[in-house]
Design a protein around this motif. Structure first.
Motif, PDB file in Angstrom:
ATOM      1  N   GLU A   1      -2.681  14.208  -3.964  1.00 54.73           N
ATOM      2  CA  GLU A   1      -3.055  15.232  -4.946  1.00 54.73           C
ATOM      3  C   GLU A   1      -3.147  16.607  -4.293  1.00 54.73           C
ATOM      4  OE1 GLU A   1      -6.309  14.361  -7.477  1.00 54.73           O
ATOM      5  OE2 GLU A   1      -5.454  12.469  -8.207  1.00 54.73           O
ATOM      6  N   LEU A   2      -3.547  16.644  -3.028  1.00 57.14           N
ATOM      7  CA  LEU A   2      -3.602  17.911  -2.294  1.00 57.14           C
ATOM      8  C   LEU A   2      -2.231  18.339  -1.784  1.00 57.14           C
ATOM      9  CD1 LEU A   2      -6.890  17.311  -0.279  1.00 57.14           C
ATOM     10  CD2 LEU A   2      -6.526  19.124  -1.980  1.00 57.14           C
ATOM     11  N   GLY A   3      -1.237  17.448  -1.898  1.00 53.87           N
ATOM     12  CA  GLY A   3       0.120  17.767  -1.461  1.00 53.87           C
ATOM     13  C   GLY A   3       0.321  17.682   0.036  1.00 53.87           C
ATOM     14  N   VAL A   4      -0.516  16.924   0.724  1.00 52.73           N
ATOM     15  CA  VAL A   4      -0.435  16.857   2.189  1.00 52.73           C
ATOM     16  C   VAL A   4       0.142  15.500   2.606  1.00 52.73           C
ATOM     17  CG1 VAL A   4      -1.736  16.961   4.344  1.00 52.73           C
ATOM     18  CG2 VAL A   4      -2.415  18.396   2.408  1.00 52.73           C
ATOM     19  N   PRO A   5       1.305  15.480   3.256  1.00 57.71           N
ATOM     20  CA  PRO A   5       1.906  14.210   3.676  1.00 57.71           C
ATOM     21  C   PRO A   5       1.270  13.694   4.963  1.00 57.71           C
ATOM     22  CG  PRO A   5       3.279  16.016   4.413  1.00 57.71           C
ATOM     23  CD  PRO A   5       2.137  16.635   3.625  1.00 57.71           C
ATOM     24  N   LEU A   6       1.510  12.437   5.233  1.00 58.25           N
ATOM     25  CA  LEU A   6       1.061  11.853   6.493  1.00 58.25           C
ATOM     26  C   LEU A   6       1.947  12.337   7.631  1.00 58.25           C
ATOM     27  CD1 LEU A   6      -0.591   9.813   8.193  1.00 58.25           C
ATOM     28  CD2 LEU A   6       1.095   8.063   7.521  1.00 58.25           C
ATOM     29  N   THR A   7       1.327  12.872   8.663  1.00 66.86           N
ATOM     30  CA  THR A   7       2.031  13.183   9.908  1.00 66.86           C
ATOM     31  C   THR A   7       1.891  11.958  10.805  1.00 66.86           C
ATOM     32  OG1 THR A   7       1.588  15.556   9.733  1.00 66.86           O
ATOM     33  CG2 THR A   7       2.118  14.697  11.919  1.00 66.86           C
ATOM     34  N   LYS A   8       2.986  11.263  11.030  1.00 65.72           N
ATOM     35  CA  LYS A   8       2.929   9.979  11.720  1.00 65.72           C
ATOM     36  C   LYS A   8       2.944  10.155  13.240  1.00 65.72           C
ATOM     37  CE  LYS A   8       5.108   7.499   7.904  1.00 65.72           C
ATOM     38  NZ  LYS A   8       6.255   6.697   7.442  1.00 65.72           N
ATOM     39  N   GLU A   9       1.998   9.509  13.866  1.00 73.48           N
ATOM     40  CA  GLU A   9       1.931   9.423  15.324  1.00 73.48           C
ATOM     41  C   GLU A   9       1.870   7.942  15.685  1.00 73.48           C
ATOM     42  OE1 GLU A   9       2.112  11.360  17.868  1.00 73.48           O
ATOM     43  OE2 GLU A   9       2.141  13.370  16.960  1.00 73.48           O
TER      44      GLU A   9
ATOM     45  N   SER B   1     -10.379   1.854   1.234  1.00 78.15           N
ATOM     46  CA  SER B   1     -10.769   3.245   1.456  1.00 78.15           C
ATOM     47  C   SER B   1      -9.582   4.099   1.875  1.00 78.15           C
ATOM     48  CB  SER B   1     -11.859   3.318   2.517  1.00 78.15           C
ATOM     49  OG  SER B   1     -11.401   2.769   3.752  1.00 78.15           O
ATOM     50  N   ASP B   2      -8.683   3.511   2.694  1.00 76.29           N
ATOM     51  CA  ASP B   2      -7.580   4.326   3.205  1.00 76.29           C
ATOM     52  C   ASP B   2      -6.560   4.649   2.120  1.00 76.29           C
ATOM     53  OD1 ASP B   2      -7.081   1.602   3.294  1.00 76.29           O
ATOM     54  OD2 ASP B   2      -6.671   1.551   5.441  1.00 76.29           O
ATOM     55  N   ASP B   3      -6.346   3.735   1.127  1.00 76.14           N
ATOM     56  CA  ASP B   3      -5.419   4.117   0.060  1.00 76.14           C
ATOM     57  C   ASP B   3      -6.057   5.114  -0.909  1.00 76.14           C
ATOM     58  OD1 ASP B   3      -7.012   1.994  -0.750  1.00 76.14           O
ATOM     59  OD2 ASP B   3      -5.450   0.959  -1.874  1.00 76.14           O
TER      60      ASP B   3
ATOM     61  N   PHE C   1       0.855  -1.192   0.000  1.00 76.38           N
ATOM     62  CA  PHE C   1       0.000   0.000   0.000  1.00 76.38           C
ATOM     63  C   PHE C   1       0.891   1.242   0.000  1.00 76.38           C
ATOM     64  CE2 PHE C   1      -2.799  -3.329   1.598  1.00 76.38           C
ATOM     65  CZ  PHE C   1      -3.908  -3.133   0.783  1.00 76.38           C
ATOM     66  N   SER C   2       1.301   1.734   1.165  1.00 81.61           N
ATOM     67  CA  SER C   2       2.186   2.897   1.175  1.00 81.61           C
ATOM     68  C   SER C   2       2.655   3.164   2.601  1.00 81.61           C
ATOM     69  CB  SER C   2       1.458   4.134   0.648  1.00 81.61           C
ATOM     70  OG  SER C   2       2.258   5.291   0.798  1.00 81.61           O
ATOM     71  N   TYR C   3       3.905   3.566   2.715  1.00 86.21           N
ATOM     72  CA  TYR C   3       4.403   4.061   4.001  1.00 86.21           C
ATOM     73  C   TYR C   3       3.907   5.478   4.271  1.00 86.21           C
ATOM     74  CZ  TYR C   3       7.568   0.418   5.688  1.00 86.21           C
ATOM     75  OH  TYR C   3       8.082  -0.735   6.222  1.00 86.21           O
ATOM     76  N   GLY C   4       3.270   6.071   3.285  1.00 86.37           N
ATOM     77  CA  GLY C   4       2.717   7.415   3.454  1.00 86.37           C
ATOM     78  C   GLY C   4       1.224   7.415   3.692  1.00 86.37           C
ATOM     79  N   MET C   5       0.647   6.246   4.017  1.00 87.61           N
ATOM     80  CA  MET C   5      -0.792   6.121   4.183  1.00 87.61           C
ATOM     81  C   MET C   5      -1.154   5.885   5.642  1.00 87.61           C
ATOM     82  SD  MET C   5      -3.313   3.243   2.494  1.00 87.61           S
ATOM     83  CE  MET C   5      -3.076   1.978   3.730  1.00 87.61           C
ATOM     84  N   ALA C   6      -2.140   6.602   6.145  1.00 87.92           N
ATOM     85  CA  ALA C   6      -2.695   6.320   7.468  1.00 87.92           C
ATOM     86  C   ALA C   6      -3.667   5.153   7.328  1.00 87.92           C
ATOM     87  CB  ALA C   6      -3.414   7.545   8.024  1.00 87.92           C
ATOM     88  N   TYR C   7      -3.412   4.093   8.061  1.00 86.68           N
ATOM     89  CA  TYR C   7      -4.293   2.921   7.992  1.00 86.68           C
ATOM     90  C   TYR C   7      -5.580   3.211   8.742  1.00 86.68           C
ATOM     91  CZ  TYR C   7      -0.913  -0.011   5.621  1.00 86.68           C
ATOM     92  OH  TYR C   7      -0.066  -0.536   4.670  1.00 86.68           O
ATOM     93  N   GLY C   8      -6.705   3.001   8.030  1.00 90.39           N
ATOM     94  CA  GLY C   8      -7.995   3.423   8.566  1.00 90.39           C
ATOM     95  C   GLY C   8      -8.414   2.710   9.824  1.00 90.39           C
ATOM     96  N   GLY C   9      -8.059   1.417   9.943  1.00 90.82           N
ATOM     97  CA  GLY C   9      -8.425   0.683  11.143  1.00 90.82           C
ATOM     98  C   GLY C   9      -7.730   1.218  12.375  1.00 90.82           C
ATOM     99  N   GLY C  10      -6.471   1.634  12.209  1.00 89.26           N
ATOM    100  CA  GLY C  10      -5.745   2.252  13.314  1.00 89.26           C
ATOM    101  C   GLY C  10      -6.252   3.637  13.631  1.00 89.26           C
ATOM    102  N   GLY C  11      -7.063   4.184  12.747  1.00 85.21           N
ATOM    103  CA  GLY C  11      -7.647   5.499  12.956  1.00 85.21           C
ATOM    104  C   GLY C  11      -6.772   6.613  12.393  1.00 85.21           C
ATOM    105  N   PHE C  12      -7.418   7.681  11.980  1.00 80.85           N
ATOM    106  CA  PHE C  12      -6.667   8.863  11.548  1.00 80.85           C
ATOM    107  C   PHE C  12      -7.509  10.109  11.789  1.00 80.85           C
ATOM    108  CE2 PHE C  12      -8.786   7.286   7.681  1.00 80.85           C
ATOM    109  CZ  PHE C  12      -9.418   8.433   7.197  1.00 80.85           C
ATOM    110  N   ALA C  13      -6.840  11.246  11.749  1.00 79.29           N
ATOM    111  CA  ALA C  13      -7.500  12.537  11.975  1.00 79.29           C
ATOM    112  C   ALA C  13      -7.159  13.486  10.838  1.00 79.29           C
ATOM    113  CB  ALA C  13      -7.066  13.129  13.310  1.00 79.29           C
TER     114      ALA C  13
END
Length: 425
Positions: A197-205, A187-189, A149-161
């Motif tokens: 496309e919006l140019g916003v990277p994942l902020t990892k927590e 859905s998360d990918d 998938f991607s190291y830049g993706m927030a996994y939906g099951g783990g939750g994201f904001a």
């Protein structure tokens, strides 16, 4: 300290149940019991999103109200391994935004089997300016999942904001974005593709946990990263986090006992040594204690013990995106494990008192002579609640072994390290 009611109301929670036939009531869905453990009806705003109406039955008022997501049959979906419900789920943040609720700073998304430590979520998000574009979450515990998938993706099951202005920007472009990616699986990918496309990277927590593992999650939880525990996912896939209970719902409910006392410190690891007896002691506050014969360095103890296996079951230790610590073939060289049995607040000392009881399975196979074994059955840990611990730079608490009057008991004090104090050998 708990997040204030106002803090929680600034978040809009969205829990997802993928499918609900009309004959199936929400009260009969097992996973609703996870939601009930963390959802606070009078303090939080949010919704459970379904594809069809259900009768909420006796649980009405105990769970988030139900919303029905829009029909997405017009969007193309060509992934043969997935399910087109992924499109519906990927649009829920946009649909939640369109409800037009006031004073929303963050849109928080998770699955129906995602357990949130809500106060810690508030603590984590408070570090960021909600007026800016933020996409916050974490990656999978499986290196192969992250590659696929991607190291830049927030996994939906783990939750994201997602911050409010980012959600607003997403609404304006998401439908056209979705049409450009019919081949994606979930859905998360799709969400991450639109973030790109919006140019916003994942902020990892690192406190958001997808838990793409099988087996016993002890190793991951007992060596939790030095960051607040925010979520746990795949609770029906992993073994109960407390093995002395029969179901995961009971185990998570047991965890809420220390969570209510000191949520900021939940699962936080402290490492200390009994030099006289040559023991290494690791406290995962509110969860478990490990005592191991010999001197194991903090560098090793902060690595998760390999009690779990990869999401791709044929993968070895190289399949994880983090270091692990192997389980010894000699059971006498593995730690004794004590699980949290009870916890309370002592107003006379302004400290929590948590008790941990030996899990017999952890030492049953050891054939060492009794004099060579760890002669402890019970550990009592004292800790002063510190609701502001994450307002400072991240650092593990220190622990100190105290004199014990009772035989086969260990007393430990946990708290901020004093000047010059460290986990010395």
């Amino acid at each position: 300290m708990k997040g204030t009611k106002k803090d929680s109301e600034n978040l809009l929670w969205t829990a997802i149940i993928d499918s609900a036939p009309p004959t199936r009531t929400l009260s009969k869905i097992l996973r609703k019991n996870y939601i009930k453990l963390w959802w606070k009806p009078n303090e939080m705003r949010g919704f459970v999103w379904l594809d069809k109406p259900v009768n909420t039955g006796s649980d009405e008022g105990l769970l988030p109200p139900v919303k029905i997501s829009s029909d997405t049959s017009r969007f193309p979906y060509t992934n043969r391994q997935g399910d087109r419900s992924a499109i519906r789920i990927s649009r829920i943040v946009s649909e939640a935004f369109k409800l037009g609720l006031k004073d929303v700073r963050w849109f928080v998304m998770g699955d129906d089997d995602t357990f949130f430590v809500a106060d810690n979520l508030v603590r984590v998000l408070s570090k960021y300016d909600h007026n800016q574009f933020y996409y916050i979450g974490s990656v999978s515990e499986s290196h192969l999942q992250n590659i696929y998938f991607s190291y830049g993706m927030a996994y939906g099951g783990g939750g994201f904001a997602i911050s409010y202005p980012l959600a607003k920007a997403l609404v304006d472009m998401q439908d056209s974005c979705i049409e450009r990616y019919p081949e994606l699986y979930g859905s998360d990918d799709r969400m991450q593709a639109c973030m790109a496309e919006l140019g916003v990277p994942l902020t990892k927590e690192a406190g958001f946990h997808q838990f793409d593992v099988y087996g016993n999650p002890f190793g991951l939880l007992a060596a939790h990263p030095v960051t607040p525990l925010v979520t746990m996912h795949h609770l029906d896939v992993i073994e109960p986090i407390f093995p002395m209970v029969s179901t995961q719902v009971e185990a998570v409910e047991h965890l809420t006992m220390p969570m209510e006392l000191d949520s900021a410190a939940l699962m936080q690891q402290s490492i200390c040594y009994n030099k006289e007896k040559n023991w290494t002691v690791s406290i995962s506050w509110g969860y478990a204690v490990q005592i191991q014969k010999g001197t194991i360095t903090p560098k090793e103890m902060e690595r998760p013990l390999s009690t779990f296996i990869n999401w791709y079951k044929k993968a070895d230790y190289t399949g994880f995106p983090f270091n692990t610590r192997p389980i010894s073939r000699n059971p006498c060289n593995n730690p004794l494990i004590f699980y949290m049995d009870k916890a309370r607040y002592d107003s006379s000392t302004n400290k929590t008192v948590s008790e941990y009881v030996l899990h017999e399975v952890s030492h049953r196979l050891c054939r060492w002579k009794r004099t060579e074994k760890v002669d402890v059955d019970r550990v009592e840990v004292y800790k002063r609640p510190d609701p502001h611990m994450w307002n400072k730079s991240p650092r593990r608490n220190c622990c100190r072994i105290l004199p014990a009057e009772q035989s086969r008991s260990m007393l430990v004090d946990v708290g901020p390290c004093s000047e010059g104090e460290y986990s010395g050998l």
